[in-house]
Enzyme design. Structure first.
Site, mmCIF file in Angstrom:
data_model
loop_
_atom_site.group_PDB
_atom_site.id
_atom_site.type_symbol
_atom_site.label_atom_id
_atom_site.label_comp_id
_atom_site.label_asym_id
_atom_site.label_seq_id
_atom_site.Cartn_x
_atom_site.Cartn_y
_atom_site.Cartn_z
ATOM 1 N N HIS A 1 -2.363 4.259 5.967
ATOM 2 C CA HIS A 1 -2.755 4.028 7.356
ATOM 3 C C HIS A 1 -3.185 5.347 7.960
ATOM 4 C CE1 HIS A 1 1.403 5.394 7.585
ATOM 5 N NE2 HIS A 1 1.151 5.787 8.833
ATOM 6 N N CYS A 2 -3.886 5.240 9.049
ATOM 7 C CA CYS A 2 -4.297 6.404 9.810
ATOM 8 C C CYS A 2 -3.790 6.159 11.231
ATOM 9 C CB CYS A 2 -5.819 6.531 9.760
ATOM 10 S SG CYS A 2 -6.397 8.219 9.888
#
Length: 152
Positions: free
Chosen positions: A66-67
């Site tokens: 994820h970012c």
């Protein structure tokens, strides 16, 4: 949650990836196909891991690519699942940092994201379900795991 992956085509089963970067790219593919994320998202995740270290490995065998929330190129809030037969290493020489199960997060709705994280936490706390996921090979296996390990 596993049934939802199947329903939305947010799953992938693969033999192996050449390295963790390829694994992250592969884990984003089904989110790209339906427009949940744009192609840049996988590169953003890889850049973050290079900058901050392998924070996406949340437990042995499990990575959560994820970012940051509301990342550029994210259009829907979703999770995708990918399983590799052969683990990839995020830190060579440290088997605790190998991953075979990938739960790729995309978020643009904080409330829905929190709900997804809660469901994912419940899934990952279920040792029987995680063990079954490591053996899963088909979308039908995901449905069976949800029915036998998570419902009831």
């Amino acid at each position: 949650m596993l049934k939802e992956f199947v329903k939305l085509n947010h799953y992938k089963f693969a033999k192996e990836a050449s390295d963790w970067e390829e694994a992250v790219r592969m884990s984003c593919e089904c989110l790209e196909v339906d427009g949940t994320v744009e192609a840049n998202y996988k590169d953003d995740i890889i850049a973050c891991v290079k900058k901050y270290g392998p924070y996406i490995v949340i437990m042995p065998n499990v990575a959560m690519p994820h970012c940051q929330e509301c990342a550029k190129g994210v259009h829907k809030t979703a999770i995708a699942f990918m399983k590799l037969k052969k683990p990839v290493s995020f830190e060579p020489g440290n088997p605790e940092m190998d991953a075979r199960l990938f739960f790729t997060l995309a978020s643009c709705n904080p409330d829905q994201h929190l709900e997804n994280m809660t469901k994912l936490s419940e899934l990952l706390m279920n040792e029987k379900a995680v063990a079954a996921l490591l053996e899963a090979e088909t979308p039908e296996d995901l449905i069976k795991i949800q029915e036998t390990c998570l419902e009831g």
